[in-house]
Design a protein around this motif. Structure first.
Motif, PDB file in Angstrom:
ATOM      1  N   THR A  58       4.447  -7.482  13.380  1.00  0.00           N
ATOM      2  CA  THR A  58       5.362  -7.681  12.252  1.00  0.00           C
ATOM      3  C   THR A  58       5.930  -6.345  11.795  1.00  0.00           C
ATOM      4  N   HIS A  59       7.083  -6.397  11.135  1.00  0.00           N
ATOM      5  CA  HIS A  59       7.604  -5.204  10.458  1.00  0.00           C
ATOM      6  C   HIS A  59       7.473  -5.363   8.949  1.00  0.00           C
ATOM      7  N   ASP A  60       6.834  -6.464   8.521  1.00  0.00           N
ATOM      8  CA  ASP A  60       6.646  -6.766   7.103  1.00  0.00           C
ATOM      9  C   ASP A  60       5.245  -6.327   6.678  1.00  0.00           C
ATOM     10  N   GLN A  61       5.161  -5.292   5.846  1.00  0.00           N
ATOM     11  CA  GLN A  61       3.851  -4.760   5.496  1.00  0.00           C
ATOM     12  C   GLN A  61       3.015  -5.741   4.692  1.00  0.00           C
ATOM     13  N   SER A  62       3.625  -6.589   3.868  1.00  0.00           N
ATOM     14  CA  SER A  62       2.829  -7.544   3.095  1.00  0.00           C
ATOM     15  C   SER A  62       2.152  -8.544   4.022  1.00  0.00           C
ATOM     16  N   GLU A  63       2.846  -8.963   5.105  1.00  0.00           N
ATOM     17  CA  GLU A  63       2.232  -9.850   6.088  1.00  0.00           C
ATOM     18  C   GLU A  63       1.053  -9.161   6.759  1.00  0.00           C
ATOM     19  N   ALA A  64       1.270  -7.918   7.178  1.00  0.00           N
ATOM     20  CA  ALA A  64       0.222  -7.190   7.901  1.00  0.00           C
ATOM     21  C   ALA A  64      -0.996  -6.942   7.027  1.00  0.00           C
ATOM     22  N   LEU A  65      -0.780  -6.502   5.803  1.00  0.00           N
ATOM     23  CA  LEU A  65      -1.891  -6.101   4.942  1.00  0.00           C
ATOM     24  C   LEU A  65      -2.706  -7.295   4.454  1.00  0.00           C
ATOM     25  N   THR A  66      -2.073  -8.461   4.343  1.00  0.00           N
ATOM     26  CA  THR A  66      -2.804  -9.642   3.867  1.00  0.00           C
ATOM     27  C   THR A  66      -3.450 -10.413   5.018  1.00  0.00           C
ATOM     28  N   PHE A  67      -3.009 -10.168   6.256  1.00  0.00           N
ATOM     29  CA  PHE A  67      -3.542 -10.934   7.383  1.00  0.00           C
ATOM     30  C   PHE A  67      -4.671 -10.215   8.112  1.00  0.00           C
ATOM     31  N   ALA A  68      -4.533  -8.917   8.324  1.00  0.00           N
ATOM     32  CA  ALA A  68      -5.354  -8.225   9.319  1.00  0.00           C
ATOM     33  C   ALA A  68      -6.616  -7.596   8.752  1.00  0.00           C
ATOM     34  N   ASP A  69      -7.657  -7.536   9.615  1.00  0.00           N
ATOM     35  CA  ASP A  69      -8.833  -6.716   9.320  1.00  0.00           C
ATOM     36  C   ASP A  69      -8.477  -5.244   9.476  1.00  0.00           C
ATOM     37  N   LYS A  70      -7.666  -4.956  10.512  1.00  0.00           N
ATOM     38  CA  LYS A  70      -7.195  -3.591  10.743  1.00  0.00           C
ATOM     39  C   LYS A  70      -5.707  -3.625  11.055  1.00  0.00           C
ATOM     40  N   VAL A  71      -4.996  -2.660  10.515  1.00  0.00           N
ATOM     41  CA  VAL A  71      -3.552  -2.548  10.731  1.00  0.00           C
ATOM     42  C   VAL A  71      -3.280  -1.317  11.584  1.00  0.00           C
ATOM     43  N   ILE A  72      -2.472  -1.500  12.620  1.00  0.00           N
ATOM     44  CA  ILE A  72      -2.078  -0.408  13.509  1.00  0.00           C
ATOM     45  C   ILE A  72      -0.633  -0.060  13.170  1.00  0.00           C
ATOM     46  N   VAL A  73      -0.415   1.113  12.588  1.00  0.00           N
ATOM     47  CA  VAL A  73       0.932   1.524  12.188  1.00  0.00           C
ATOM     48  C   VAL A  73       1.562   2.321  13.321  1.00  0.00           C
ATOM     49  N   MET A  74       2.740   1.857  13.772  1.00  0.00           N
ATOM     50  CA  MET A  74       3.447   2.512  14.866  1.00  0.00           C
ATOM     51  C   MET A  74       4.789   3.054  14.401  1.00  0.00           C
ATOM     52  N   ASN A  75       5.235   4.105  15.071  1.00  0.00           N
ATOM     53  CA  ASN A  75       6.593   4.606  14.879  1.00  0.00           C
ATOM     54  C   ASN A  75       6.987   5.425  16.095  1.00  0.00           C
ATOM     55  N   GLU A  76       8.175   5.152  16.593  1.00  0.00           N
ATOM     56  CA  GLU A  76       8.754   5.897  17.710  1.00  0.00           C
ATOM     57  C   GLU A  76       7.792   5.999  18.902  1.00  0.00           C
ATOM     58  N   GLY A  77       7.169   4.868  19.232  1.00  0.00           N
ATOM     59  CA  GLY A  77       6.349   4.802  20.432  1.00  0.00           C
ATOM     60  C   GLY A  77       4.960   5.383  20.315  1.00  0.00           C
ATOM     61  N   LEU A  78       4.536   5.702  19.108  1.00  0.00           N
ATOM     62  CA  LEU A  78       3.202   6.265  18.883  1.00  0.00           C
ATOM     63  C   LEU A  78       2.433   5.432  17.871  1.00  0.00           C
ATOM     64  N   VAL A  79       1.110   5.392  18.036  1.00  0.00           N
ATOM     65  CA  VAL A  79       0.240   4.842  17.005  1.00  0.00           C
ATOM     66  C   VAL A  79      -0.102   5.975  16.044  1.00  0.00           C
ATOM     67  N   LEU A  80       0.272   5.825  14.780  1.00  0.00           N
ATOM     68  CA  LEU A  80       0.055   6.873  13.789  1.00  0.00           C
ATOM     69  C   LEU A  80      -1.285   6.720  13.081  1.00  0.00           C
ATOM     70  N   GLN A  81      -1.710   5.468  12.884  1.00  0.00           N
ATOM     71  CA  GLN A  81      -2.983   5.252  12.185  1.00  0.00           C
ATOM     72  C   GLN A  81      -3.456   3.831  12.427  1.00  0.00           C
ATOM     73  N   THR A  82      -4.750   3.677  12.640  1.00  0.00           N
ATOM     74  CA  THR A  82      -5.392   2.367  12.716  1.00  0.00           C
ATOM     75  C   THR A  82      -6.491   2.344  11.675  1.00  0.00           C
ATOM     76  N   ASP A  83      -6.366   1.469  10.692  1.00  0.00           N
ATOM     77  CA  ASP A  83      -7.347   1.446   9.607  1.00  0.00           C
ATOM     78  C   ASP A  83      -7.308   0.110   8.888  1.00  0.00           C
ATOM     79  N   ALA A  84      -8.321  -0.098   8.052  1.00  0.00           N
ATOM     80  CA  ALA A  84      -8.321  -1.238   7.144  1.00  0.00           C
ATOM     81  C   ALA A  84      -7.164  -1.070   6.154  1.00  0.00           C
ATOM     82  N   PRO A  85      -6.599  -2.177   5.661  1.00  0.00           N
ATOM     83  CA  PRO A  85      -5.451  -2.080   4.762  1.00  0.00           C
ATOM     84  C   PRO A  85      -5.664  -1.143   3.581  1.00  0.00           C
ATOM     85  N   GLU A  86      -6.864  -1.166   2.969  1.00  0.00           N
ATOM     86  CA  GLU A  86      -7.083  -0.331   1.791  1.00  0.00           C
ATOM     87  C   GLU A  86      -7.069   1.153   2.133  1.00  0.00           C
TER      88      GLU A  86
END
Length: 377
Positions: A196-224
């Motif tokens: 998804t590109h919708d952060q509210s969907e990602a943060l309310t659904f996932a145990d862990k969110v993988i944030v990507m930009n320009e072909g890289l994973v910038l951070q993988t963590d719990a929403p909080e």
């Protein structure tokens, strides 16, 4: 429960002079029983990564393993992975029941096992009364629900991949289906990955969110943790509404200063970047050119008068600022102020009293320090 690993995944489209690289050496682990969200702006590589996971796309370089078995060259049907796409794919001449039965018949389920699986998923997705309907007569929203059900009907899959699968579903139904997906995931704890590109969907659904930009994973963590300790400035901007504020600060020995006030001590040694940023694991402080203070709009204190009740100048609302404008957002207000020549956004309740000038403070435990765009402390 299967564990999926990506090792140094790279991918490029085209060839020769027209080659466009879209993924840059991604290492990522998807653990069985976890629900993940791939989050990032359009074009950042989320769908490409998902198609490499499913086997629809072969990476230019790197390895995909499922439970330590190399599946990089295996087609989708040999990976035991279900994928649900952005737009509904249904067999329009078939009934809803037969659409849901299709992947089960292909795997030679018995009639009784097939009916049990279909009844289960139909009840979860409120499709029971529609099982005899032709799929082609359904609305786009219900077609996507059927498509989703076809991906979820198999309880034995290694992973379920959802590529913005709720695009055709109205906002209220999206909220309901995210809840249902989480219920299904508790019952059948395979890997679930939601793009998804919708952060509210990602943060309310996932145990862990993988944030990507320009072909890289910038951070993988719990929403909080993404909210409290963004690993990079991009994550700070991208997560939150509005995003994190950033102020330039000056290094003075082991301290950082802003407006001639020492704001926080700099750690003597920096061993690791915050979160799981795919950047250098160690940072040489001597080579950092730009230091910045990051703080969420929710955490800046605001008052009509300076607060002298605490010795901590940062925590006290002691900095006088001018209010530029106020944006009303239901039960909250976004207040824009000018501080040290820079704009700051502050999130307050609608009951908060305001004036042309107010006093603000920065709780030290809510401050993040960034060096050249990467979290330091």
């Amino acid at each position: 429960m299967a564990t999926i690993r990506l090792g140094q995944i790279r991918h490029a489209y085209g060839s020769g002079r027209t080659t466009e690289e879209v993924l840059f050496g991604i290492d990522q682990v998807f653990e069985g029983g976890q629900a993940y969200a791939l989050l990032g702006p359009s074009g950042c590589g989320k769908t490409t990564l998902l198609n490499i996971l499913s086997g629809l796309l072969r990476p230019t370089a790197g390895v995909v393993t499922i439970d330590d078995k190399d599946v990089t060259l295996l087609p989708p049907e040999q990976r035991n992975i279900a994928q649900v796409f952005q737009f509904p794919i249904v067999y329009e001449n078939m009934s809803v029941y037969n659409n849901l039965a299709f992947p089960l018949r292909a795997r030679k389920y018995s009639h009784a096992a097939m009916k049990q699986a279909i009844d289960r998923i139909a009840e979860v997705l409120d499709l029971t009364d529609l099982l005899s309907y032709k799929a082609g007569k359904l609305s786009a929203q219900y077609k996507q629900i059927v498509s989703l059900g076809r991906g979820l009907v198999r309880a034995d899959v290694n992973a379920i991949l959802l590529d913005e699968a709720l695009t055709a579903v109205d906002p209220y139904e999206k909220w309901l289906f995210r809840r249902k997906l989480k219920q299904i995931h508790k019952q059948y704890p395979h890997v679930m990955i939601y793009v998804t590109h919708d952060q509210s969907e990602a943060l309310t659904f996932a145990d862990k969110v993988i944030v990507m930009n320009e072909g890289l994973v910038l951070q993988t963590d719990a929403p909080e943790l993404l909210f409290e300790k963004p690993a990079t400035k991009f994550v700070g901007y991208f997560i939150g509404s509005p995003g994190m504020n950033f102020l330039p600060v000056r290094r003075e020995g082991v301290k950082l200063s802003l407006m001639n006030n020492h704001l926080c001590s700099l750690p003597a040694k920096i061993s690791k970047v915050g979160g799981q940023a795919q950047a250098a694991s160690r940072i040489d402080l001597k080579h950092i050119k730009n230091w910045e203070l990051g703080i969420r709009p929710e955490y800046i204190t605001l008052d009509l008068k300076p607060n002298k009740t605490t010795r901590n100048a940062l925590r006290s609302a002691n900095f006088k600022v001018k209010v530029m404008n106020v944006t009303q957002l239901g039960s909250t207000n976004i207040v824009k102020v000018i501080f040290a020549g820079h704009e700051l956004l502050i999130k307050v309740t609608e009951a908060t009293r305001l004036a042309e000038t107010v006093y603000i403070g920065f709780p030290p435990d809510k401050i993040c320090i960034y060096g050249d765009g990467v979290l330091i402390a």
